[in-house]
Design a protein around this motif. Sequence first.
Motif, PDB file in Angstrom:
ATOM      1  N   GLY A   1       0.665  -1.221  -0.096  1.00 38.32           N
ATOM      2  CA  GLY A   1      -0.022  -0.078  -0.236  1.00 38.32           C
ATOM      3  C   GLY A   1       0.922   1.210  -0.023  1.00 38.32           C
ATOM      4  N   VAL A   2       2.192   1.259  -0.348  1.00 33.92           N
ATOM      5  CA  VAL A   2       2.795   2.483  -0.025  1.00 33.92           C
ATOM      6  C   VAL A   2       2.649   3.271  -1.427  1.00 33.92           C
ATOM      7  N   ASP A   3       2.989   4.417  -1.377  1.00 32.54           N
ATOM      8  CA  ASP A   3       2.619   5.611  -2.391  1.00 32.54           C
ATOM      9  C   ASP A   3       3.995   5.869  -3.057  1.00 32.54           C
ATOM     10  N   ALA A   4       5.022   5.861  -2.681  1.00 36.53           N
ATOM     11  CA  ALA A   4       6.384   6.245  -3.208  1.00 36.53           C
ATOM     12  C   ALA A   4       7.288   5.208  -3.060  1.00 36.53           C
ATOM     13  N   VAL A   5       8.748   5.269  -3.711  1.00 37.21           N
ATOM     14  CA  VAL A   5       9.803   4.692  -3.463  1.00 37.21           C
ATOM     15  C   VAL A   5      10.761   5.464  -3.603  1.00 37.21           C
TER      16      VAL A   5
END
Length: 578
Positions: free
Chosen positions: A53-57
Amino acid sequence: MSQSLTHEEADRLWWKEAVVYQIYPKSFDDSDGDGVGDLQGITEKVDYLDDLGVDAVWLCPVYESPQTDNGYDISDYRSIHHAYGDMDDWRDLLDALHERDIRLIMDLVVNHTSDEHEWFQQSRRREGAFEDYYIWRDGRPAEEADYDTADGPADEVAPNNWESVFGGPAWAYDEERGQWYLHLFDEEQPDLNWRNPDVRESVYEMMNWWLSQGIDGFRMDVINLISKTEGLPDGDAESGQTGAKHFVNGPNVHNYLQEMNDEVLSDDSLLTVGETPGARVGDARQYVGPDGDGLSMVFQFEHVTFDHDEHKWDAGDWSLVEFKEILSKWQNGLADDGWNSIYLNNHDQPRMVSRFGDDGEYRTESAKLLGTLTHTLQGTPFIYQGEELGMTNASFASPDDVRDVEALNFVEEAIEDGDAASYDDVRDAIEYVGRDNARTPMQWDDTENAGFTDGEPWIDCNSNYETVNVERARGDEASVWHYYRDLIELREEHDVLVYGEFDLLCPEDPDVFAYTRTLGTERGLVVLNFEPEPVEFEVPAGVALDGLELAIANADVPTTPRPSFELGPYEARVYLTP
């Protein structure tokens, strides 16, 4: 105390609402069996990131590099290091992330380069405009100095007494040029001369090139070290790193960053986070926001260095009261004039469960508790790879197991200076705060080498991978991984956890970290027991409990809060208005 904002009044930006996942490419996933993680390996795991569910790397450096400092020594900013792949592999990763609405943040290292960078090669040969791209100085006559120095001509010593972050003098003598050059880090990482406008123009051109490739921002390595005091005077050797006052938050750093913002970063849809060792709240206010230098946020270090004595290798006992005081100071200090980054571990820090929790009996509980903390403070949470599994510090039985140049330098100096008779005398320090703790391979499953590689890994896997791994965690609804997934979802659903005002409760309580979050009519209560024993907690008078319902916890607890209750070992509770 900041004024409580309504939902409509909150200054909404995607990176405030995002959860960022940090990837250390060398240790994430190896697709070709050479023992080194690579870009294709990351691309193969993009669905894993999406499921979490992360939004950015945030991608640690993948640029061309001799890997003296694992990629933070860049020899070509516009090429990919061969062990990681090539630009086509990088574009495939970018596309795969963007297809899943995950943004990509590149690591930017512009305080220094590798000594193999063409800029340095031309500078040492005094070729044209490149002659002053780095910080070159003549040595000081040996009879005038009262400090030790690196190897150089017999009749002179380094230009000043500054020390490197990695130990030893911050200067190296170059035979070809016949002068000394400054390196605040390893000898193979010479510092760029930011006073030279040609250097700044080259850096901005490179940054704009990366933005044209479609990235969504930069994490800026030690960006507050780029300005040095004119004249490079000797530093105070009484405490800390000698010379630091002349290059930490230096005299022109804000001018340089404001210029960078004008030339490259004026679009506030970009995430720009500056790593700023030694920065305090007042410094951070100048670095961030439209009234400052324009950065989105900074990485500060007070909360991960407060237990250090003379240097990091003296780290030891810590107090929850002091920990709360530091985090609260930053929460309140940037509430109106900036934004916080929230992290407890990264590629330069030991594993948070081993540092601030319990990596034994209560590993799962304390990993969940620490994750609750980072996802319910005001700021952008940063997850370091493996944190969502509750990965722990590792064991390094001999110096042959150690890969980190900083740690190896420490071992060598400790023995040379007589502070240690052998590696065994410093092993505890290496295993407590050494950077290799964060760099052991990602633990995907219980097969050989934790499923990281089919070959010989560049650094050994943590021995607990058979029980702590992705496959096992995803199959267990009670795992740290599923709890993190729920935390990310909870933060996405409740603006109060993003934009709400923070108020610390019971600051002198030695066991419990408790606070409220408030955004208009939305309220939250977070209660965290940092002890391995049960403790009693009494909610302070004045904290309204009516209307609060349990949103997440790492134990079976009542659905509504009571004025007082018992918290189990490393128990975490979050109550919110529906």
